[in-house]
Design a protein around this motif. Structure first.
Motif, PDB file in Angstrom:
ATOM      1  N   VAL A 307       0.839  -1.201   0.000  1.00 14.42           N
ATOM      2  CA  VAL A 307       0.000   0.000   0.000  1.00 14.42           C
ATOM      3  C   VAL A 307       0.875   1.253   0.000  1.00 14.42           C
ATOM      4  CG1 VAL A 307      -1.820   1.254   1.226  1.00 14.42           C
ATOM      5  CG2 VAL A 307      -1.862  -1.248   1.157  1.00 14.42           C
ATOM      6  N   TRP A 308       2.008   1.199   0.676  1.00 20.63           N
ATOM      7  CA  TRP A 308       2.927   2.346   0.676  1.00 20.63           C
ATOM      8  C   TRP A 308       3.329   2.697  -0.750  1.00 20.63           C
ATOM      9  CZ3 TRP A 308       7.162   2.153   4.999  1.00 20.63           C
ATOM     10  CH2 TRP A 308       6.557   1.872   6.244  1.00 20.63           C
ATOM     11  N   ARG A 309       3.744   1.660  -1.484  1.00 21.41           N
ATOM     12  CA  ARG A 309       4.214   1.896  -2.856  1.00 21.41           C
ATOM     13  C   ARG A 309       3.089   2.400  -3.758  1.00 21.41           C
ATOM     14  NH1 ARG A 309       6.899  -2.880  -1.406  1.00 21.41           N
ATOM     15  NH2 ARG A 309       5.394  -4.206  -2.490  1.00 21.41           N
ATOM     16  N   GLN A 310       1.867   1.926  -3.484  1.00 21.28           N
ATOM     17  CA  GLN A 310       0.723   2.326  -4.316  1.00 21.28           C
ATOM     18  C   GLN A 310       0.469   3.830  -4.254  1.00 21.28           C
ATOM     19  OE1 GLN A 310      -2.792  -0.048  -3.637  1.00 21.28           O
ATOM     20  NE2 GLN A 310      -4.134   1.432  -4.627  1.00 21.28           N
ATOM     21  N   PHE A 311       0.726   4.438  -3.088  1.00 20.20           N
ATOM     22  CA  PHE A 311       0.411   5.863  -2.909  1.00 20.20           C
ATOM     23  C   PHE A 311       1.666   6.741  -2.813  1.00 20.20           C
ATOM     24  CE2 PHE A 311      -3.368   3.605  -1.633  1.00 20.20           C
ATOM     25  CZ  PHE A 311      -4.376   4.364  -2.206  1.00 20.20           C
ATOM     26  N   GLU A 312       2.793   6.170  -3.143  1.00 20.55           N
ATOM     27  CA  GLU A 312       4.051   6.886  -3.024  1.00 20.55           C
ATOM     28  C   GLU A 312       4.090   8.158  -3.865  1.00 20.55           C
ATOM     29  OE1 GLU A 312       7.896   5.187  -4.603  1.00 20.55           O
ATOM     30  OE2 GLU A 312       8.068   4.668  -2.477  1.00 20.55           O
ATOM     31  N   ASP A 313       3.578   8.087  -5.094  1.00 15.75           N
ATOM     32  CA  ASP A 313       3.609   9.248  -5.979  1.00 15.75           C
ATOM     33  C   ASP A 313       2.696  10.372  -5.479  1.00 15.75           C
ATOM     34  OD1 ASP A 313       5.398   7.974  -7.624  1.00 15.75           O
ATOM     35  OD2 ASP A 313       3.887   7.300  -9.063  1.00 15.75           O
ATOM     36  N   ASP A 314       1.541  10.003  -4.910  1.00 13.82           N
ATOM     37  CA  ASP A 314       0.592  11.006  -4.424  1.00 13.82           C
ATOM     38  C   ASP A 314       1.087  11.702  -3.155  1.00 13.82           C
ATOM     39  OD1 ASP A 314      -1.184  10.391  -6.470  1.00 13.82           O
ATOM     40  OD2 ASP A 314      -2.202   8.851  -5.287  1.00 13.82           O
ATOM     41  N   ILE A 315       1.637  10.927  -2.245  1.00 11.15           N
ATOM     42  CA  ILE A 315       2.038  11.455  -0.936  1.00 11.15           C
ATOM     43  C   ILE A 315       3.440  12.050  -0.987  1.00 11.15           C
ATOM     44  CG2 ILE A 315       2.504  10.847   1.468  1.00 11.15           C
ATOM     45  CD1 ILE A 315       0.368   8.627   1.147  1.00 11.15           C
ATOM     46  N   GLY A 316       4.314  11.394  -1.718  1.00 16.36           N
ATOM     47  CA  GLY A 316       5.706  11.817  -1.790  1.00 16.36           C
ATOM     48  C   GLY A 316       6.610  10.817  -1.093  1.00 16.36           C
ATOM     49  N   ALA A 317       7.507  10.218  -1.841  1.00 12.29           N
ATOM     50  CA  ALA A 317       8.384   9.185  -1.279  1.00 12.29           C
ATOM     51  C   ALA A 317       9.254   9.739  -0.152  1.00 12.29           C
ATOM     52  CB  ALA A 317       9.256   8.594  -2.386  1.00 12.29           C
ATOM     53  N   GLU A 318       9.749  10.978  -0.311  1.00 14.05           N
ATOM     54  CA  GLU A 318      10.607  11.563   0.720  1.00 14.05           C
ATOM     55  C   GLU A 318       9.826  11.830   2.003  1.00 14.05           C
ATOM     56  OE1 GLU A 318      12.568  15.007  -0.770  1.00 14.05           O
ATOM     57  OE2 GLU A 318      13.726  13.895  -2.275  1.00 14.05           O
TER      58      GLU A 318
END
Length: 329
Positions: A307-318
């Motif tokens: 789930v982390w990877r699924q929303f990484e682009d929306d939330i921001g990986a950093e």
């Protein structure tokens, strides 16, 4: 002479009436959806008291608990219309306005509330209070409810146990994905309907903190609660830019000071009540509390990490990485 006296009387009356209006307190309607004896309910009451003290009753806070005015799904719209001046929706409720705050819904991101505090008080965490500023809303502070637990109509010990079950969730794409990755069915329903949905078996389970599970009596209609500590239920106290700008600089300073003090009070209550309410639920004998072994918990973590990877682009990986680093004390 009589005409002059009458005119003078009218003038004095108008001045007096204007003064009376000016002396009326500024009202802050504070709307929330939970019971008065929860961390949020008690924080709101303390805020009410502190504002009265700090402003010499120049500002009056009216607290409306238990969705008396609006549910969390409607309160932000009502705030922008001026129908309420403050609210403390769950962070998930801001998903219509920003993707950034979805960070707080990610499963197993924070190990405990100490890690949450470290992140929220950091520069990155404080900056996130401004995530909805472009929508006319101002975040004033964070409030804990606590770490979330899973309750269900059957024991949940490993991820496979959740397969096929229907779980109530708040309106959040992240929480939806959290259960979908378990092959369970997430249903977005208002908090005020959860007890009835559980009682009538329209849903099989839900996720919530110990204080909400106890105060809303969910434990009476759920035979099993898994102490998963898998997620965070936090709130953001918010007001509208329009209302905030109408206050004087001095009033804003006093209200913010009152709120900061009330939030510290509420956050300590959240910690204490998590322990107390879990004990009360256990003592009731109405439900079985399941404690995961380290091996079982590791299976849940592994199942939900995608789930982390699924929303990484929306939330921001950093941003996600910064939050995860807060687990290192």
């Amino acid at each position: 002479m009589r005409i002059l006296l009458t005119a003078a009387f009218v003038a004095v009356s108008l001045i007096s009436a204007a003064g009376a209006v000016a002396d009326e307190p500024t009202v802050i309607k504070f709307s929330h959806v939970v019971a008065e004896n929860t961390p949020k309910g008690l924080m709101a009451q303390r805020f009410q008291e502190l504002v009265a003290e700090k402003t010499d009753a120049e500002i009056e806070v009216e607290v409306y608990p238990n969705s008396q005015l609006f549910g969390d799904d409607k309160v932000l719209e009502a705030m922008l219309l001026g129908d309420v001046q403050m609210a403390a929706p769950a962070l998930s409720k801001f998903s219509r306005y920003t993707d950034v705050l979805a960070l707080y819904d990610l499963p197993f991101l924070f190990e405990d509330l100490d890690a949450v505090d470290r992140f929220q008080q950091s520069e990155e965490g404080q900056a996130m209070l401004n995530a909805v500023a472009d929508k006319g809303l101002i975040g004033l502070g964070y409030l804990h409810n606590g770490m979330k637990q899973l309750s269900a109509s059957k024991p949940l010990r490993v991820p496979e146990d959740a397969e096929g079950l229907k779980f109530r969730i708040m309106s959040s794409d992240v929480l939806e994905a959290q259960f979908e990755v378990l092959n369970a069915a997430p249903l977005k329903k208002p908090f005020s309907e959860v007890f009835t949905l559980l009682q009538t078996k329209a849903i099989d389970g839900q996720e919530n903190t110990w204080s909400n599970i106890y105060s809303k009596k969910f434990f009476e209609v759920q035979p099993y609660i898994t102490e998963s500590n898998h997620g965070l239920l936090d709130y953001m106290v918010v007001t509208s830019k329009e209302f905030w700008s109408r206050l004087t600089d001095e009033q804003r300073t006093e209200v913010k000071a009152a709120l900061d003090e009330a939030l510290a009070y509420g956050n300590q209550i959240a910690r204490d009540k998590a322990i107390e309410d879990k004990e009360k639920i256990a003592e009731s004998g109405r439900t079985e509390i399941i404690e995961l072994t380290p091996e079982q918990r590791a299976q849940w973590v592994e199942a939900m990490r995608p789930v982390w990877r699924q929303f990484e682009d929306d939330i921001g990986a950093e941003r996600i990485e910064a939050a995860y680093r807060s687990n290192d004390d």
